[in-house]
Design a protein around this motif. Structure first.
Motif, PDB file in Angstrom:
ATOM      1  N   PHE A 197      10.554   0.693  -0.861  1.00 35.52           N
ATOM      2  CA  PHE A 197      10.062  -0.644  -0.505  1.00 35.52           C
ATOM      3  C   PHE A 197      10.926  -1.758  -1.078  1.00 35.52           C
ATOM      4  N   LEU A 198      11.506  -1.514  -2.245  1.00 33.83           N
ATOM      5  CA  LEU A 198      12.197  -2.628  -2.914  1.00 33.83           C
ATOM      6  C   LEU A 198      13.689  -2.721  -2.623  1.00 33.83           C
ATOM      7  N   PHE A 209       0.069 -13.480  -6.327  1.00 34.51           N
ATOM      8  CA  PHE A 209      -0.326 -12.081  -6.391  1.00 34.51           C
ATOM      9  C   PHE A 209      -0.656 -11.686  -7.819  1.00 34.51           C
ATOM     10  N   GLN A 236      -4.276 -10.508  -9.740  1.00 31.39           N
ATOM     11  CA  GLN A 236      -4.328  -9.130 -10.252  1.00 31.39           C
ATOM     12  C   GLN A 236      -5.641  -8.794 -10.942  1.00 31.39           C
ATOM     13  N   LEU A 244      -0.913   6.436  -1.631  1.00 29.47           N
ATOM     14  CA  LEU A 244      -0.508   5.447  -2.631  1.00 29.47           C
ATOM     15  C   LEU A 244      -1.737   4.793  -3.257  1.00 29.47           C
ATOM     16  N   LEU A 285      -3.340   7.212  -5.691  1.00 30.30           N
ATOM     17  CA  LEU A 285      -2.564   7.381  -6.921  1.00 30.30           C
ATOM     18  C   LEU A 285      -2.714   6.148  -7.815  1.00 30.30           C
ATOM     19  N   LEU A 286      -2.704   4.975  -7.183  1.00 31.49           N
ATOM     20  CA  LEU A 286      -2.830   3.759  -7.991  1.00 31.49           C
ATOM     21  C   LEU A 286      -4.255   3.615  -8.529  1.00 31.49           C
ATOM     22  N   VAL A 321      -1.012   6.488 -13.708  1.00 35.53           N
ATOM     23  CA  VAL A 321       0.171   5.671 -14.015  1.00 35.53           C
ATOM     24  C   VAL A 321      -0.210   4.381 -14.722  1.00 35.53           C
ATOM     25  N   ARG A 322       0.741   3.887 -15.488  1.00 33.30           N
ATOM     26  CA  ARG A 322       0.623   2.546 -16.040  1.00 33.30           C
ATOM     27  C   ARG A 322       1.309   1.570 -15.089  1.00 33.30           C
ATOM     28  N   GLY A 348      -0.062  -2.822 -11.554  1.00 29.75           N
ATOM     29  CA  GLY A 348       0.192  -4.118 -10.932  1.00 29.75           C
ATOM     30  C   GLY A 348       1.578  -4.202 -10.338  1.00 29.75           C
ATOM     31  N   PHE A 349       2.562  -3.665 -11.046  1.00 32.60           N
ATOM     32  CA  PHE A 349       3.934  -3.702 -10.561  1.00 32.60           C
ATOM     33  C   PHE A 349       4.072  -2.914  -9.258  1.00 32.60           C
ATOM     34  N   PHE A 350       3.525  -1.694  -9.282  1.00 35.26           N
ATOM     35  CA  PHE A 350       3.635  -0.866  -8.084  1.00 35.26           C
ATOM     36  C   PHE A 350       2.925  -1.515  -6.897  1.00 35.26           C
ATOM     37  N   ARG A 351       1.718  -2.036  -7.183  1.00 28.97           N
ATOM     38  CA  ARG A 351       0.939  -2.627  -6.114  1.00 28.97           C
ATOM     39  C   ARG A 351       1.713  -3.778  -5.466  1.00 28.97           C
ATOM     40  N   LEU A 352       2.316  -4.596  -6.316  1.00 28.72           N
ATOM     41  CA  LEU A 352       3.070  -5.731  -5.781  1.00 28.72           C
ATOM     42  C   LEU A 352       4.281  -5.256  -4.993  1.00 28.72           C
ATOM     43  N   SER A 353       4.989  -4.244  -5.543  1.00 23.17           N
ATOM     44  CA  SER A 353       6.223  -3.865  -4.857  1.00 23.17           C
ATOM     45  C   SER A 353       5.925  -3.224  -3.510  1.00 23.17           C
ATOM     46  N   TYR A 354       4.756  -2.590  -3.352  1.00 21.07           N
ATOM     47  CA  TYR A 354       4.444  -2.011  -2.046  1.00 21.07           C
ATOM     48  C   TYR A 354       4.001  -3.082  -1.055  1.00 21.07           C
ATOM     49  N   PHE A 355       3.419  -4.145  -1.590  1.00 19.76           N
ATOM     50  CA  PHE A 355       2.907  -5.190  -0.712  1.00 19.76           C
ATOM     51  C   PHE A 355       3.988  -6.216  -0.354  1.00 19.76           C
ATOM     52  N   LEU A 356       4.996  -6.309  -1.208  1.00 21.62           N
ATOM     53  CA  LEU A 356       6.012  -7.353  -1.040  1.00 21.62           C
ATOM     54  C   LEU A 356       6.641  -7.404   0.362  1.00 21.62           C
ATOM     55  N   GLY A 403       2.013  -1.275   2.617  1.00 21.06           N
ATOM     56  CA  GLY A 403       1.365  -1.944   1.496  1.00 21.06           C
ATOM     57  C   GLY A 403       0.101  -2.687   1.912  1.00 21.06           C
TER      58      GLY A 403
END
Lengths: 437, 303, 319
Positions: free
Chosen positions: B48-49, B285, B289, C120, C123-124, C129-130, C133-141, C195
């Motif tokens: 995705f990134l 976003f 959170q 996804l 899993l989230l 996983v820790r 928030g990062f993963f959620r954002l990167s999938y939605f971006l 996402g």
């Protein structure tokens, strides 16, 4: 210009039906034109889609200058941010709702269709005053039959761009006819270079303009019916040229507006280009600061077999819209705008008006000091004088689709012109207009 | 939805049997599964990134470098030039357009979320005449391609003289049929009838129940709806393309579209503009959170 | 239509009730429901119903020249043509070829995207996983990147001579041929919307009553079992919604093919039904005008509606 009542007789008379309409509209406009006076300024709305880009004189700045000098005629420009096709949808909606702009930019090929849809005003009478500012050929671009609907703004005759330094290195001259073109392409290809690109996405305008340069007339009339001739002798000459180059692998095959074209240009593979005059405004931007800066020149097209001629590839005029209350004032402004050479040149355009234009500093630098505007003006004079468009030309985008099949090796170049012929006839029939087979 | 609960409960009973002959597992996941999951999620993140990273790199390049240098590494730093070019192409209005977009998206997001939630709650929890018709109509509204409705919509707004106003963007943007469906589904699962009954017995009015209890229960769902409406409004350019003519009212996506629809767009500058436009969204976003928590740690209903 | 909406709106019942289910003892009032519905309903009528009615009406009309002559008298009139616009669209091969493409596309792309989004989300929504928030954002971006910009990006990434990816792949990989272009589009859609769908699932997962987990945990169920036995069944409503939305969205597939068509003109202006409708409206495809364009979009809507109903009732039968 609300719906005009017509008699059967008028309809019969009207093999040129627009004539009677034109008269009606003239009547309307002359009464309206009496209304404005010095104390009560008229407002002219003007929709355009000029780039207004970096380093250009913007339309707003240019209009401000007019407004300051002409308190009686105040102009309000609006920039439309979408594509030409989207703008015509918006214009149609607005005009049908009775609140369209007074002036709107329009590609020459779209003018007849807009006229058929009743979007344009007939300003033949009012425009007569500005006849001498434009050559007959240029004026013809904003005429539908005998009716004038606006004034031409910029013009796009095909020309030939080439890298002079590379040509010298290869020992080739600028080709002046198709045989020389083939020979030059072969010599360059032997060295891994291409003196032209075959561009499927430009198939529609680029190939039809070449057919015009080869002397063809695609749309003519036979009495009261359209005659379409999109695969005549000229088209065959054009087709055989590109077919040979494609067969021998001596031409770059890239979409004009894809990034592969830019890449071939910047890496030096592409050293020549058959393109429209308005491309001079930005074609070489990507070479700034590279060693190729200043090496390119512009020349006339080779003789396509019918003398040195050029064909119209794009360009646009500004039309007076149906419902404009002050066509006279609108045209007064428009004539001033379309003869403001420096403004148009700064927007990267080649003015359609009969005026001397100084080559902008950027072009002088990119073209190694050449008088680019002078050379382009020659191409404008060389335009095929008899290449009018018919309503529905926009549907000939099927040419690009077919050109793409040609690029993939699945069709012949002649098929593109066959497609043009069948599409043009079918579209005219769908529009309900008479076509003679 | 009761069937869902049944379906959820049945397997558990079955499972209770099946785990009898196994040693009880530790509740905490094993380190192995943690590592595996993290690796998998990171790989997906790359998918995705990477294009976004390409976009960031591209926004620092000139057109010719874009066509000639490796996509994932910087060439000549052209960021300043691109920024100047962006400002010049937008007649210095770029940040104003970003502000307009923020205003349109925030307003449409808030209003749209609220009315969608109300409608979803109404359908899920009340029986009223026309309920099914309204739902069917809402579904049908999703079926027609929005691009072709823009022109008739423009005609409607034109008739009342509302084109080229902020309302011509905000009103259409805050009507989200999909939001209503989300509202229905979420209200069915996370607003228990008992809670409503109890509140009514306590004498609370319907408005008060909605604003104090229901909205709180539906917060995670509403955050999602809000984001969807916000982003859809931000990215829509066809609606403003038709509705807006004044430069002062344009949203940023329309401005960028205007730059691209010209023959030789300054692509680095356009991409820079797009990225700068995404920044407010990223901030938003992260602000939102805290309303999402893992389902295992925070059930919507305190048991 | 009705079965699709029924699924999305099963009659309200208690979410968790230890006793046998009963009908609600009292209806808090139709009036209250209507009042809550009203703001949306009014705006919906303005923004959707009226334009749809206008569009449907116009589908029965066509523009014809108002007079004879080469330019038709310089004006057009709207003429009632009955079902002509529908017949023209439905009797041509272009519409059905486009429809075939998007249906094929839907059959392959939607399961992949929805499956990925669900995995996804699960899993989230676990302890695994820790930095959730990062993963959620990167999938939605990707969804947040404006489509017109993503378009430019994909053209660079797909063009053989420019792509930073393609040099690493075997030579025969060409993402822009008639055989692979659907895959390239599917990749664009998956990248953009996974996402988005994941967020739908995440919100549904949050709505799961907490005590369901407690029981399972006490009995020693693993995270995997909780996911498959509790979570997945509980998000069925959201999944149905996500799939229905994807089906409708895919029938209206537009952005991706338009972007790719700019460098692949062989695709034509009618590669998907939505492209056909839009380009008919703008006059690039003949017969042009809003009548023929709306006829195409109504046909599309009917087909999308039928597919949605079929899918929804299949799902219902499975339940």
């Amino acid at each position: 210009m609300t719906p005009v009542t017509r008699t059967k007789r008028a309809a019969l008379l009207a093999t040129v039906g627009f004539l009677s309409l034109g008269l009606a509209s003239c009547g309307d406009s002359s009464t309206e034109a009496d209304a404005p006076s010095e104390s009560d300024p008229v407002t002219i709305t003007y929709t355009h889609r000029l780039p207004d880009g970096e380093g250009m004189t913007t339309v707003q700045e240019q209009v401000d200058e007019w407004n300051a000098a002409n308190p009686g005629i105040q102009v309000e420009p609006t920039k439309f941010d979408g594509e030409a096709a989207e703008m015509s949808v918006r214009l149609e909606t607005d005009i049908n709702a009775g609140n369209g702009p007074c002036l709107a930019q329009m590609g020459y090929a779209e003018v007849p269709e807009a006229y058929v849809k009743g979007l344009l005003a007939d300003v033949t009478e009012e425009a007569a005053a500005y006849e001498e500012d434009f050559s007959e050929g240029a004026r013809g671009l904003m005429q539908v039959g005998d009716a004038t609907v606006g004034l031409p703004q910029d013009i796009g005759p095909l020309v030939y761009y080439y890298n002079e330094t590379e040509f010298e290195n290869l020992g080739i001259e600028v080709p002046t006819n198709l045989d020389e073109f083939r020979a030059a392409a072969e010599t360059a290809a032997a060295d891994g270079k291409n003196i032209a690109a075959f561009m499927p996405d430009e198939g529609q305008y680029w190939l039809s303009a070449q057919a015009a340069a080869a002397g063809d007339t695609w749309f003519s009339t036979n009495g009261d019916a359209w005659v379409v001739n999109a695969n005549g002798d000229g088209a065959q000459n054009v087709a055989s040229l590109w077919q040979d180059l494609l067969d021998n692998d001596e031409v770059l095959v890239q979409q004009r507006w894809g990034d592969g074209f830019t890449q071939a240009l910047t890496d030096g593979t592409l050293i020549g280009h058959v393109g429209a005059a308005w491309e001079a405004g930005f074609l070489l931007d990507d070479l700034d600061g590279t060693e190729a800066e200043g090496q390119w020149r512009v020349a006339q097209l080779p003789d396509y077999g019918n003398g040195v001629m050029s064909g119209p590839d794009g360009g646009s005029g500004v039309a007076v819209m149906d419902g404009c209350e002050n066509p006279e004032a609108a045209l007064e402004f428009l004539d001033w705008l379309n003869t403001s050479g420096d403004f148009l040149a700064s927007q990267g355009l080649v003015p359609a008006a009969d005026i001397e234009v100084e080559t902008p500093e950027k072009m002088t630098r990119q073209f190694g000091g050449q008088d680019v505007m002078g050379e382009l003006a020659v191409a404008t004079e060389n335009l095929n004088p008899d290449f009018p468009y018919a309503p529905g030309f926009s549907s000939l985008v099927t040419m690009s689709e077919e050109a793409s099949n040609v690029a993939a090796g699945d069709a012949q170049v002649t098929d593109i012109f066959e497609t043009a012929q069948t599409t043009a006839v079918a579209t005219l029939e769908n529009l309900g207009l008479p076509v003679s087979e | 939805m009761s069937s869902i609960v049944e379906a959820a409960e049945k397997p558990i009973r079955r499972q209770i049997k099946s785990v009898e002959d196994q040693p009880p597992r530790s509740i905490a996941p094993s380190p192995v599964s943690r590592v595996v999951t993290t690796v998998v999620l990171t790989l997906v993140t790359l998918y995705f990134l990477l294009p976004v990273i390409w976009l960031i790199v591209a926004s620092t390049k000139s057109n010719s470098d874009l066509a000639s240098t490796f996509g994932f590494w910087f060439a000549d730093m052209n960021l300043g030039t691109n920024y100047e070019s962006l400002m010049s192409w937008t007649q210095g209005l770029f940040w104003r357009w970003v502000g307009n977009s923020l205003f349109y998206s925030l307003t449409a997001g808030v209003v749209g979320t609220l009315i969608s939630t109300m409608a979803g709650y109404a359908v899920a929890k009340f029986v009223f005449p026309g309920r099914r018709t309204m739902l069917a109509a809402t579904m049908a509204g999703l079926l027609m391609p929005i691009a072709l409705l823009t022109i008739p919509l423009y005609t409607v707004f034109n008739a009342v003289g509302a084109t080229n106003t902020v309302w011509s963007i905000i009103i259409p943007s805050c009507v989200s049929p999909f939001g209503v469906f989300l509202g229905v589904v979420y209200a069915q699962t996370s607003v228990p009838d008992e809670v409503l009954e109890a509140a009514r017995i306590d004498g609370a009015g319907e408005a008060r129940i909605f604003f104090t209890i229901v909205l709180r229960l539906l917060t995670p769902a509403m955050v999602t709806m809000f984001l969807f409406i916000f982003v859809a409004t931000w990215n829509n350019f066809l609606l403003p393309l038709m509705m807006i003519s004044s430069p002062e009212l344009k949203p940023v996506t329309l401005g960028l579209y205007g730059m691209i629809s010209y023959f030789a767009p300054d692509k680095g500058a356009v991409m820079l503009g797009a990225l700068l436009g995404v920044v407010p969204l990223v901030i938003l976003f992260f602000t939102l959170q805290r309303y999402w928590r893992s389902g295992l740690t925070a059930g919507a209903v305190k048991g | 239509m009705s079965s699709a909406t029924e699924v999305a709106s099963e009659p309200p019942t208690r979410a968790r009730s230890p006793e046998p289910r009963t009908r609600r003892r009292r209806n808090p009032g139709a009036r209250t429901g209507l009042l809550f519905m009203a703001p949306f309903a009014i705006l919906f009528i303005v923004v959707f119903v009226i334009p749809i009615v206008v569009a449907i009406r116009s589908a029965f009309f066509a523009q014809v020249p108002r007079n004879e002559g080469l330019f038709g008298g310089g004006g057009v009139v709207e003429q009632f043509v009955g079902l002509d616009n529908f017949i023209t669209a439905a009797s041509g091969t272009a519409f059905w070829r486009g429809m075939g493409r998007v249906v094929l596309y839907a059959g392959i792309q939607i399961p992949i995207m929805i499956g990925l989004a669900l995995v996804l989300a699960l899993l989230l929504d676990s302890f695994l996983v820790r930095r959730v928030g990062f993963f959620r954002l990167s999938y939605f971006l990707p969804y947040a990147i404006p489509g017109v910009i993503a378009a430019m990006m994909w053209l660079y990434l797909y063009t053989p001579s420019l792509s930073p990816f393609l040099p690493w792949l075997p030579d025969w990989v060409d993402l822009m041929t008639p055989g692979t272009i659907l895959f390239s589009m599917a990749n664009m859609t998956t990248w953009t919307y996974t996402g988005y769908n994941m967020l739908i699932f995440l919100a549904a997962l949050q709505a799961i009553p907490h005590d369901l987990y407690e029981a399972a945990r006490i009995d020693g169920a693993s995270g995997f079992k909780i996911a498959t036995r509790i979570k997945i069944p509980s998000v069925r409503g959201a999944a149905l919604l996500a799939v229905l939305l994807s089906i409708i969205g895919t029938i209206q597939l537009f952005n991706e093919p338009v972007i790719l068509e700019t460098v692949n003109p062989w695709m034509g202006k009618d590669y998907t039904p939505m492209m056909m409708a839009y380009n008919t409206m703008t006059g690039t495809i003949s017969p042009s005008g809003s009548g023929p364009a709306n006829a195409i979009s109504i046909l599309m809507a009917i087909i999308a509606g039928v597919l949605a109903v079929v899918y929804a009732s299949l799902q219902r039968r499975r339940d």
